[in-house]
Design an enzyme around this catalytic site. Structure first.
Site, PDB file in Angstrom:
ATOM      1  CG  ASN A   9      -1.762   1.229   1.361  1.00 33.16           C
ATOM      2  OD1 ASN A   9      -1.800   2.129   0.585  1.00 33.16           O
ATOM      3  ND2 ASN A   9      -2.337   1.541   2.438  1.00 33.16           N
ATOM      4  CE  LYS A  11      -0.360   3.378   4.610  1.00 34.79           C
ATOM      5  NZ  LYS A  11       0.056   3.370   6.187  1.00 34.79           N
ATOM      6  CG  HIS A  98      -5.673   2.097   5.247  1.00 31.21           C
ATOM      7  ND1 HIS A  98      -5.399   2.903   6.119  1.00 31.21           N
ATOM      8  CD2 HIS A  98      -5.049   1.188   5.218  1.00 31.21           C
ATOM      9  CE1 HIS A  98      -4.004   2.692   6.638  1.00 31.21           C
ATOM     10  NE2 HIS A  98      -3.733   1.696   5.868  1.00 31.21           N
ATOM     11  CD  GLU A 100      -3.118   5.678   6.567  1.00 32.11           C
ATOM     12  OE1 GLU A 100      -2.909   5.685   5.445  1.00 32.11           O
ATOM     13  OE2 GLU A 100      -2.005   4.963   7.408  1.00 32.11           O
ATOM     14  CD  GLU A 170      -3.515  -2.196   7.457  1.00 30.00           C
ATOM     15  OE1 GLU A 170      -2.441  -2.310   7.036  1.00 30.00           O
ATOM     16  OE2 GLU A 170      -4.304  -0.974   7.357  1.00 30.00           O
ATOM     17  N   GLY A 176       2.558   2.576  10.852  1.00 26.76           N
ATOM     18  CA  GLY A 176       3.675   3.966  10.865  1.00 26.76           C
ATOM     19  C   GLY A 176       4.331   4.183  11.985  1.00 26.76           C
ATOM     20  CB  SER A 216       5.267  -1.454  12.266  1.00 32.10           C
ATOM     21  OG  SER A 216       4.972   0.037  12.585  1.00 32.10           O
TER      22      SER A 216
HETATM   23  P1  13P Z   1       3.201   0.774   7.785  1.00 32.33           P
HETATM   24  O1  13P Z   1       3.377  -0.598   7.085  1.00 32.33           O
HETATM   25  O2  13P Z   1       3.834   1.857   7.104  1.00 32.33           O
HETATM   26  O3  13P Z   1       3.048   0.728   9.285  1.00 32.33           O
HETATM   27  O4  13P Z   1       1.382   0.998   7.233  1.00 32.33           O
HETATM   28  C1  13P Z   1       0.742  -0.354   7.278  1.00 32.33           C
HETATM   29  C2  13P Z   1      -0.445   0.115   6.591  1.00 32.33           C
HETATM   30  O5  13P Z   1      -1.306   1.064   6.925  1.00 32.33           O
HETATM   31  C3  13P Z   1      -0.739  -0.653   5.306  1.00 32.33           C
HETATM   32  O6  13P Z   1      -1.904  -0.395   4.595  1.00 32.33           O
END
Ligand code: 13P
Length: 253
Positions: A9, A11, A98, A100, A170, A176, A216
């Site tokens: 992903n 983003k 997601h 976010e 997640e 992150g 992460s």
């Molecule tokens: P990170 O791997 O940067 O923690 O993000 C995970 C994520 O949100 C994947 O959709």
């Protein structure tokens, strides 16, 4: 056997040139160094889907996913992208729900249910994300939260429709932050998700559903996460933006 999957992903990252370089680099490394059976899916920003799709169709080492779709078939929704548009570009997957999107765009379980339905109606496989925030885990409410996110957005699906979705767990506190869930925490929640699928849709569907871990996940912790019986792969954010690192994760099974 259910599918093992590693999804990138990206983003909202990378310029066009950087995206072109990264996708080519990943593609070359997959051709040269891929050692696992895992299916690789790359979810670039929507504006690079055509680029990714062109490379995927000539190299054939990975599939392409959207990061989001709008919850209507078409119409006056300036700036949005529909499931039909993705499908018309040969995109077969889309991340939905997601954290976010839930946080910054106020996407409720009800909206996500509509997105899941519209994806399935357009033959797009949803990668449906669920996850609790830190205060919910600290209050011991994480199972309850995940159950509600599943109940309200995907558990209305029938046997056939559910057989075509991917779940991603997640934990928001791990995204992150570098604070990866322990393999035990991931396995415990994935087993809980699978048990709930079994209760709703039966053993066969539960056994076939791919459940990814995200938060992460990197080349150092991927194999200890993926070695758990109910962890079928990863949804990778930051570590998917560096080709070598991403390939190491793909090879972590
Ligand atoms: P990170 O791997 O940067 O923690 O993000 C995970 C994520 O949100 C994947 O959709």
């Amino acid at each position: 056997m259910r599918k093992k999957i590693v999804t990138a992903n990206w983003k909202m990252n990378k310029s066009f040139t950087e995206a072109d370089d990264l996708i080519n680099e990943i593609s070359e490394l997959l051709a040269e160094k891929k050692e696992s059976e895992a299916l690789v899916i790359i979810a670039p920003p929507a504006v690079y889907l055509e680029l990714a799709g062109d490379i995927a169709s000539t190299e054939g080492e990975f599939e392409v996913s959207g990061q989001n779709i709008y919850q209507a078939e078409s119409g006056a929704f300036t700036g949005e992208v529909s499931a039909m548009m993705l499908k018309s570009m040969n995109v077969d997957y889309c991340i939905i729900g997601h954290s976010e999107r839930r946080k910054y765009f106020n996407e409720s379980n009800d909206i996500l249910k509509q997105k899941v339905d519209i994806a399935i109606n357009n033959s797009i496989i949803p990668i449906y994300c669920c996850g609790e925030i830190l205060p919910e885990r600290e209050a011991g409410k994480h199972f309850e939260v995940i159950q509600k996110q599943l109940e309200e957005a995907v558990f209305h699906l029938d046997h056939d429709a559910f057989s075509n979705i991917i779940i991603a767990y997640e934990p928001v506190w791990a995204i992150g932050t570098g604070a990866t869930a322990t393999p035990e925490q991931a396995q415990e929640m994935h087993a809980f998700i699978r048990e709930n699928i079994e209760k709703k849709l039966g053993k066969e569907v539960a056994g076939k559903t791919t459940i990814l871990y995200g938060g992460s996940c990197n080349s150092k912790n991927a194999s200890s996460l993926f070695s758990n019986p109910d962890v079928d792969g990863g949804l990778i954010g930051g570590a998917s933006l560096v080709a070598e690192e991403f390939i190491k994760i793909v090879n972590s099974f």
